[in-house]
Design a protein around this motif. Structure first.
Motif, PDB file in Angstrom:
ATOM      1  N   ASP A 197     -48.749 -18.449   6.499  1.00 53.30           N
ATOM      2  CA  ASP A 197     -48.428 -17.592   5.582  1.00 53.30           C
ATOM      3  C   ASP A 197     -49.309 -16.590   5.478  1.00 53.30           C
ATOM      4  O   ASP A 197     -50.619 -16.854   5.434  1.00 53.30           O
ATOM      5  N   VAL A 198     -48.843 -15.428   5.015  1.00 52.18           N
ATOM      6  CA  VAL A 198     -49.593 -14.268   5.080  1.00 52.18           C
ATOM      7  C   VAL A 198     -49.331 -13.432   3.747  1.00 52.18           C
ATOM      8  O   VAL A 198     -48.424 -12.967   3.361  1.00 52.18           O
ATOM      9  N   VAL A 199     -50.810 -12.843   3.249  1.00 54.86           N
ATOM     10  CA  VAL A 199     -50.758 -11.987   2.118  1.00 54.86           C
ATOM     11  C   VAL A 199     -51.358 -10.920   2.656  1.00 54.86           C
ATOM     12  O   VAL A 199     -52.560 -10.889   3.133  1.00 54.86           O
ATOM     13  N   GLY A 200     -50.669  -9.664   2.433  1.00 55.94           N
ATOM     14  CA  GLY A 200     -51.348  -8.569   3.154  1.00 55.94           C
ATOM     15  C   GLY A 200     -51.643  -7.470   1.957  1.00 55.94           C
ATOM     16  O   GLY A 200     -50.927  -7.293   0.987  1.00 55.94           O
ATOM     17  N   ILE A 201     -52.817  -6.713   2.102  1.00 56.40           N
ATOM     18  CA  ILE A 201     -53.131  -5.838   0.992  1.00 56.40           C
ATOM     19  C   ILE A 201     -53.400  -4.437   1.773  1.00 56.40           C
ATOM     20  O   ILE A 201     -53.841  -4.435   2.860  1.00 56.40           O
ATOM     21  N   ASP A 202     -53.103  -3.349   0.982  1.00 54.65           N
ATOM     22  CA  ASP A 202     -53.505  -2.100   1.631  1.00 54.65           C
ATOM     23  C   ASP A 202     -53.275  -1.196   0.641  1.00 54.65           C
ATOM     24  O   ASP A 202     -52.425  -1.449  -0.518  1.00 54.65           O
ATOM     25  N   ASN A 203     -54.018  -0.044   0.331  1.00 55.84           N
ATOM     26  CA  ASN A 203     -54.092   0.741  -0.788  1.00 55.84           C
ATOM     27  C   ASN A 203     -52.988   2.232  -0.495  1.00 55.84           C
ATOM     28  O   ASN A 203     -52.862   3.053  -1.331  1.00 55.84           O
ATOM     29  N   ILE A 204     -52.371   2.214   0.805  1.00 61.17           N
ATOM     30  CA  ILE A 204     -51.514   3.155   1.016  1.00 61.17           C
ATOM     31  C   ILE A 204     -52.155   4.691   0.695  1.00 61.17           C
ATOM     32  O   ILE A 204     -51.399   5.330   0.228  1.00 61.17           O
ATOM     33  N   ASN A 205     -53.292   4.988   1.201  1.00 64.24           N
ATOM     34  CA  ASN A 205     -53.764   6.150   0.901  1.00 64.24           C
ATOM     35  C   ASN A 205     -53.366   7.395   1.980  1.00 64.24           C
ATOM     36  O   ASN A 205     -52.358   7.012   2.848  1.00 64.24           O
ATOM     37  N   ASN A 206     -53.672   8.495   1.687  1.00 62.16           N
ATOM     38  CA  ASN A 206     -52.701   9.561   2.317  1.00 62.16           C
ATOM     39  C   ASN A 206     -53.700  10.178   3.353  1.00 62.16           C
ATOM     40  O   ASN A 206     -53.654  11.414   3.674  1.00 62.16           O
ATOM     41  N   TYR A 207     -54.713   9.406   3.977  1.00 66.49           N
ATOM     42  CA  TYR A 207     -55.461  10.027   5.021  1.00 66.49           C
ATOM     43  C   TYR A 207     -54.703  10.417   6.265  1.00 66.49           C
ATOM     44  O   TYR A 207     -54.984  11.363   6.968  1.00 66.49           O
ATOM     45  N   TYR A 208     -53.423   9.707   6.385  1.00 62.90           N
ATOM     46  CA  TYR A 208     -52.319  10.035   7.275  1.00 62.90           C
ATOM     47  C   TYR A 208     -51.035   9.609   6.572  1.00 62.90           C
ATOM     48  O   TYR A 208     -51.006   8.991   5.619  1.00 62.90           O
ATOM     49  N   GLU A 209     -49.849  10.380   7.045  1.00 65.21           N
ATOM     50  CA  GLU A 209     -48.655  10.244   6.564  1.00 65.21           C
ATOM     51  C   GLU A 209     -48.343   8.664   6.012  1.00 65.21           C
ATOM     52  O   GLU A 209     -48.293   7.726   6.929  1.00 65.21           O
ATOM     53  N   VAL A 210     -48.018   8.625   4.499  1.00 63.10           N
ATOM     54  CA  VAL A 210     -47.504   7.372   4.144  1.00 63.10           C
ATOM     55  C   VAL A 210     -46.287   6.852   4.413  1.00 63.10           C
ATOM     56  O   VAL A 210     -46.060   5.558   4.682  1.00 63.10           O
ATOM     57  N   ASN A 211     -45.401   7.800   4.951  1.00 61.14           N
ATOM     58  CA  ASN A 211     -44.079   7.128   5.591  1.00 61.14           C
ATOM     59  C   ASN A 211     -44.470   6.257   6.993  1.00 61.14           C
ATOM     60  O   ASN A 211     -43.389   5.350   6.693  1.00 61.14           O
ATOM     61  N   LEU A 212     -45.171   6.712   7.450  1.00 56.65           N
ATOM     62  CA  LEU A 212     -45.456   5.791   8.680  1.00 56.65           C
ATOM     63  C   LEU A 212     -46.107   4.462   8.434  1.00 56.65           C
ATOM     64  O   LEU A 212     -45.620   3.094   8.726  1.00 56.65           O
TER      65      LEU A 212
END
Length: 334
Positions: A26-41
């Motif tokens: 079981d995995v919980v993942g976190i990320d702030n999805i910053n715009n250091y590079y393209e967020v679409n990726l």
């Protein structure tokens, strides 16, 4: 087993999540999805790794109270901490981003592990910590006291902070010094991605130090295999260890540091040639001097990781470049 993976929308993080869920965790993942590079990726990576055993939370590791609440609510068994502000050159342009993510954020993860008695913290260090070291291959028994970028300094700090928590609170911690990771779903700020994009677009690629550079390019599949294997190798206290006689990669505390790389560096021009061959296009090249924060060579000594896990890289540069180029052309419809 219940895992937290930080940086879950990232290049290595998303691949680790995929590997863990397929193995039944079981995995919980976190990320702030910053715009250091393209967020679409980043969003595309998350879409790719959707799984009934995976839950994603958009969260910045620098948010102390939110991170503490997450640890308290979830009670993780293990943590794979990969979230960080990456990039050597960007640390020259925006140093405070590295303090927030790599120092404050790392401390928040350590505190979460302490408060909830996490059984093993595996975290990302970097080959950049070797800095001015000239002896090769780079070994974890070497001194790493002379970084040449703020990014490298924060990664060295992560190792020191982890050791203090291992010593004070008996938290098993393992640091992994990654060596030039590349492959499908890679980062747009890294050389393989930049070279491939520019060659396809007909733009000129910059060749640092006039091409006289060596990198221990390591495919992401090999990296992920090493990460997952080392998660099962939990450091224990060693009462016989001393500073004077022991390696800095081990301790009397439950603490360890490993290199994770291919173990055979390749010349930068040979890597460019592999991309050219795969694309069937000769690159336009601008040869220039060494850039600030760069190092001449990276070369991982990986015997200790092999002894601990049986890890040995398998993907050749030719295979890895072919795999990456195919993904790139498919993803960007080139």
């Amino acid at each position: 087993m219940k895992y937290l993976v930080t940086g879950a929308a990232g290049f290595i993080g998303s691949a680790v999540v995929e590997k863990l869920t397929k193995a039944g965790h079981d995995v919980v993942g976190i990320d702030n999805i910053n715009n250091y590079y393209e967020v679409n990726l980043k969003h595309a990576r998350l879409e790719r790794i959707k799984h009934e055993a995976f839950r994603f939370v958009q969260l910045d590791i620098a948010q102390r109270d939110e991170i503490a609440n997450l640890f308290e609510q979830e009670q993780f068994d293990r943590v794979v901490h990969l979230a960080a502000q990456a990039g050597v050159r960007y640390s020259i342009q925006n140093p405070h981003a590295y303090a927030d993510s790599n120092l404050v954020g790392h401390l928040n993860i350590l505190e979460g592990c302490r408060q909830t008695k996490v059984k093993h913290l595996i975290y990302a260090s970097s080959s950049s910590v070797y800095g001015l070291n000239a002896k090769t291959p780079f070994a974890t028994s070497d001194s790493v006291d002379h970084p040449v970028s703020l990014y490298a300094a924060t990664k060295k700090s992560n190792e020191l902070m982890a050791h203090s928590y291992s010593h004070l609170y008996d938290i098993p911690t393992t640091g992994l010094r990654f060596f030039t990771v590349y492959g499908s779903w890679g980062r747009p700020d890294m050389a393989p991605f930049i070279f491939t994009k520019k060659i396809l677009d007909g733009d000129t690629i910059d060749i640092n130090n006039n091409g006289d550079m060596w990198r221990d390019f390591t495919h992401v599949d090999d990296i992920v295999e090493g990460v997952v294997r080392i998660a099962d190798v939990i450091p224990i206290r060693d009462s016989s260890w001393t500073v004077e006689a022991g390696s800095p990669a081990s301790s009397s505390a439950p603490y360890a540091v490993y290199n994770i790389g291919h173990g055979s560096p390749i010349n930068l021009m040979d890597f460019v040639k592999a991309i050219e061959d795969e694309l069937g296009i000769e690159a336009k090249k601008n040869f220039r001097e060494m850039q600030p924060g760069d190092v001449y060579q990276t070369y991982a000594e990986v015997n200790d990781l092999f002894e601990a896990t049986g890890y040995k890289s398998k993907v050749t540069v030719k295979e890895g470049v072919a795999e990456f180029v195919k993904w790139y052309k498919d993803f960007y419809q080139k």
